[in-house]
Scaffold this motif. Structure first.
Motif, PDB file in Angstrom:
ATOM      1  N   LEU A   1       0.679   1.853 -11.675  1.00 29.79           N
ATOM      2  CA  LEU A   1       1.497   2.005 -10.461  1.00 29.79           C
ATOM      3  C   LEU A   1       0.968   3.123  -9.545  1.00 29.79           C
ATOM      4  O   LEU A   1       1.671   3.564  -8.642  1.00 29.79           O
ATOM      5  N   GLN A   2      -0.289   3.547  -9.756  1.00 30.06           N
ATOM      6  CA  GLN A   2      -0.788   4.716  -9.040  1.00 30.06           C
ATOM      7  C   GLN A   2      -2.061   4.470  -8.228  1.00 30.06           C
ATOM      8  O   GLN A   2      -2.898   5.355  -8.077  1.00 30.06           O
ATOM      9  N   ALA A   3      -2.246   3.296  -7.711  1.00 31.48           N
ATOM     10  CA  ALA A   3      -3.422   2.983  -6.902  1.00 31.48           C
ATOM     11  C   ALA A   3      -4.696   3.139  -7.716  1.00 31.48           C
ATOM     12  O   ALA A   3      -4.670   3.145  -8.953  1.00 31.48           O
ATOM     13  N   ASP A   4      -5.830   3.303  -7.051  1.00 34.52           N
ATOM     14  CA  ASP A   4      -7.123   3.303  -7.747  1.00 34.52           C
ATOM     15  C   ASP A   4      -7.285   4.521  -8.645  1.00 34.52           C
ATOM     16  O   ASP A   4      -7.810   4.425  -9.742  1.00 34.52           O
ATOM     17  N   GLY A   5      -6.896   5.679  -8.182  1.00 34.71           N
ATOM     18  CA  GLY A   5      -6.915   6.860  -9.038  1.00 34.71           C
ATOM     19  C   GLY A   5      -8.018   7.855  -8.768  1.00 34.71           C
ATOM     20  O   GLY A   5      -8.055   8.903  -9.418  1.00 34.71           O
TER      21      GLY A   5
ATOM     22  N   GLY B   1       0.788  -1.229   0.000  1.00 35.35           N
ATOM     23  CA  GLY B   1       0.000   0.000   0.000  1.00 35.35           C
ATOM     24  C   GLY B   1       0.814   1.268   0.000  1.00 35.35           C
ATOM     25  O   GLY B   1       0.342   2.313   0.451  1.00 35.35           O
ATOM     26  N   THR B   2       2.038   1.203  -0.540  1.00 36.37           N
ATOM     27  CA  THR B   2       2.885   2.395  -0.625  1.00 36.37           C
ATOM     28  C   THR B   2       3.237   2.660  -2.088  1.00 36.37           C
ATOM     29  O   THR B   2       3.453   1.722  -2.865  1.00 36.37           O
ATOM     30  N   TYR B   3       3.316   3.947  -2.425  1.00 37.27           N
ATOM     31  CA  TYR B   3       3.472   4.346  -3.823  1.00 37.27           C
ATOM     32  C   TYR B   3       4.492   5.468  -3.959  1.00 37.27           C
ATOM     33  O   TYR B   3       4.686   6.267  -3.035  1.00 37.27           O
TER      34      TYR B   3
ATOM     35  N   THR C   1      -5.608  10.898   0.179  1.00 36.37           N
ATOM     36  CA  THR C   1      -5.422  10.230   1.470  1.00 36.37           C
ATOM     37  C   THR C   1      -4.079   9.520   1.529  1.00 36.37           C
ATOM     38  O   THR C   1      -3.361   9.603   2.540  1.00 36.37           O
ATOM     39  N   LEU C   2      -3.722   8.847   0.450  1.00 36.80           N
ATOM     40  CA  LEU C   2      -2.430   8.164   0.421  1.00 36.80           C
ATOM     41  C   LEU C   2      -1.280   9.150   0.639  1.00 36.80           C
ATOM     42  O   LEU C   2      -0.347   8.875   1.412  1.00 36.80           O
ATOM     43  N   PHE C   3      -1.352  10.306  -0.034  1.00 31.69           N
ATOM     44  CA  PHE C   3      -0.257  11.267   0.118  1.00 31.69           C
ATOM     45  C   PHE C   3      -0.266  11.880   1.515  1.00 31.69           C
ATOM     46  O   PHE C   3       0.791  11.985   2.162  1.00 31.69           O
ATOM     47  N   ASN C   4      -1.430  12.290   1.991  1.00 25.20           N
ATOM     48  CA  ASN C   4      -1.495  12.963   3.290  1.00 25.20           C
ATOM     49  C   ASN C   4      -1.167  12.026   4.454  1.00 25.20           C
ATOM     50  O   ASN C   4      -0.766  12.486   5.524  1.00 25.20           O
ATOM     51  N   GLU C   5      -1.326  10.716   4.241  1.00 30.25           N
ATOM     52  CA  GLU C   5      -0.976   9.747   5.284  1.00 30.25           C
ATOM     53  C   GLU C   5       0.453   9.232   5.151  1.00 30.25           C
ATOM     54  O   GLU C   5       0.870   8.326   5.882  1.00 30.25           O
ATOM     55  N   GLY C   6       1.210   9.805   4.217  1.00 32.74           N
ATOM     56  CA  GLY C   6       2.606   9.411   4.062  1.00 32.74           C
ATOM     57  C   GLY C   6       2.806   8.074   3.382  1.00 32.74           C
ATOM     58  O   GLY C   6       3.859   7.447   3.524  1.00 32.74           O
ATOM     59  N   LYS C   7       1.816   7.622   2.609  1.00 30.88           N
ATOM     60  CA  LYS C   7       1.925   6.353   1.896  1.00 30.88           C
ATOM     61  C   LYS C   7       2.244   6.543   0.420  1.00 30.88           C
ATOM     62  O   LYS C   7       2.337   5.564  -0.328  1.00 30.88           O
ATOM     63  N   ALA C   8       2.391   7.782   0.003  1.00 32.57           N
ATOM     64  CA  ALA C   8       2.822   8.103  -1.357  1.00 32.57           C
ATOM     65  C   ALA C   8       3.843   9.224  -1.264  1.00 32.57           C
ATOM     66  O   ALA C   8       3.643  10.196  -0.520  1.00 32.57           O
ATOM     67  N   ALA C   9       4.914   9.090  -2.014  1.00 34.64           N
ATOM     68  CA  ALA C   9       5.984  10.086  -1.935  1.00 34.64           C
ATOM     69  C   ALA C   9       5.666  11.345  -2.713  1.00 34.64           C
ATOM     70  O   ALA C   9       6.199  12.415  -2.409  1.00 34.64           O
ATOM     71  N   ALA C  10       4.802  11.241  -3.720  1.00 30.68           N
ATOM     72  CA  ALA C  10       4.467  12.408  -4.541  1.00 30.68           C
ATOM     73  C   ALA C  10       3.053  12.267  -5.073  1.00 30.68           C
ATOM     74  O   ALA C  10       2.510  11.157  -5.165  1.00 30.68           O
TER      75      ALA C  10
END
Length: 423
Positions: free
Chosen positions: A246-250, A194-196, A257-266
């Protein structure tokens, strides 16, 4: 006797007539008091004028504009008053031609411009001011305010997509090409965990526009012709597919949410994401998409939304001069500087970026740079019919494994029908 009285009366009438003819001359130049204070004298007090502007935006931003414009026009006794109207476009559809209820100006995004022009409720800016006041504006923002080569909207500030990255998670420099970016994503994405590396709304036309327009494709042209089956659009959609994998559901909620929770770098997004990022306590950086080159050598070319002001025809009957001064003030670099420093907006006036504080704002500087490749969202009414077919095409390609050419053909047929239904 009677004859004498008649002569005296005749003489009196002649003298009265002569006095009447000479009256304007004596008013124009009195030997004692000097020139009279006529209507055109600079010493004549001006009547106060209020210019109303309807909007449906951030009231803090509108207040920033009003404060600067009213300060500039204080000596002219012209006051700008912004009035917030929920669902402002539909309010203008109801009252735009009603002189008793319409505003003098409206402030809104450029993408509704075509609808208002088609309604024949807007005056070309050239009917009010010399459009040379836009000489210092970014050309992309000026273009956004035109329909058929006629300028109807005065651009004030704009937004576009950028790359926002978490400084604690991103490793090394931001890649200079999309191929390098893809390689980085492959190396730093673990979907099972779950990290991107990078997330994006990869099935939405707005967020895929950097690829579509960078490849030379288009969603719809200025004549209302859909371009989903254009070879360059298909090429862009097919190229975007490997990034989408490579970008989750989209969807918006997932990627933010992924970015704000620190699970995506950009994340690919705009300044509208900043408040949530800052609330999450993320130390973020910003990079321009125009610096990231596609295989054809072009920089990514995202859509842009331009906020500006248009003139209602009904305002010209008795407020034309006041409206002209308001437009000129709104076009000034000082308005852009205040908007940048107080409200975080990227000014349309290029001279605003000469201000040191504006130039040092990373987000604003990056948005200005991205204007070199950014494209204004189409401002014709038919664009409203394109979002659904374009998303259906991208969803079919990215999520359902559809053949890009077939998905584009299906979407093109749906788009053409939707546009025809609008006619």
């Amino acid at each position: 006797m009677k004859k004498g009285i008649a002569l005296l009366l005749a003489l009196a009438l002649c003298l009265g007539a002569l006095a009447g003819c000479s009256q304007p001359q004596s008013q124009a130049s009195d030997p004692v008091t000097g020139p009279s204070q006529g209507a055109d004298s600079p010493d004549t007090p001006k009547d106060p004028v209020t210019v109303t502007v309807w909007h449906d935006g951030d009231e803090g931003i509108m207040q920033t504009i009003a404060d600067q414009v009213n300060a500039q026009l204080a000596d002219d006794q012209i006051t700008v008053v912004f009035e917030k109207k929920t669902d402002m476009p539909n309010q203008l559809k109801l009252y735009g031609s009603d002189a008793a209820n319409a505003p003098d100006l409206y402030f809104y995004a450029h993408d509704v411009l075509g609808t208002f022009v088609a309604m024949d409720i807007l005056a070309p800016l050239s009917d009010v001011i010399d459009t040379s006041v836009l000489a210092d504006h970014l050309s992309m923002t000026v273009e956004a305010g035109q329909i058929g080569g006629t300028q109807y909207l005065l651009p004030v500030y704009f937004e576009t997509l950028v790359l926002l990255y978490n400084k604690a998670l991103w490793e090394g420099d931001i890649p200079g090409t999309t191929e390098e970016l893809y390689d980085y994503m492959v190396a730093h994405t673990d979907a099972a965990a779950g990290t991107y590396a990078v997330v994006n709304q990869h099935t939405g036309a707005y967020n895929v526009s950097p690829f579509i327009y960078g490849f030379g494709g288009y969603i719809i042209d200025e004549d209302g012709k859909p371009g989903l089956n254009d070879p360059k659009t298909i090429e862009a959609a097919e190229y975007n597919r490997k990034f989408g994998a490579l970008q989750a559901d989209g969807d918006y909620n997932t990627v933010t949410t992924l970015f704000n929770e620190g699970k995506a770098a950009a994340i690919i997004g705009g300044p509208w994401l900043v408040s949530g990022i800052e609330a999450a306590g993320i130390d973020y950086g910003v990079a321009s998409l125009s610096d990231i080159k596609l295989p054809n050598g072009n920089g990514l070319a995202p859509f842009s939304g331009i906020q500006g002001v248009g003139v209602l025809k009904t305002a010209l009957a008795d407020k034309k001069d006041a409206v002209a001064k308001v437009l000129t003030a709104m076009a000034s670099p000082e308005v852009g500087v205040d908007l940048a420093n107080k409200s975080g907006c990227a000014p349309a006036n290029n001279k605003s970026y000469d201000d040191p504080q504006v130039a040092s704002n990373e987000m604003i500087a990056v948005i200005q740079k991205t204007a070199s490749t950014a494209r204004p969202m189409p401002n014709i009414p038919e664009m409203n019919a394109m979002w659904g077919p374009a998303e259906a095409m991208l969803t079919a390609i990215n999520k359902n494994g559809a053949d890009p050419a077939q998905a584009a053909a299906d979407a093109q047929a749906a788009a053409e029908q939707a546009v025809a239904d609008m006619q």
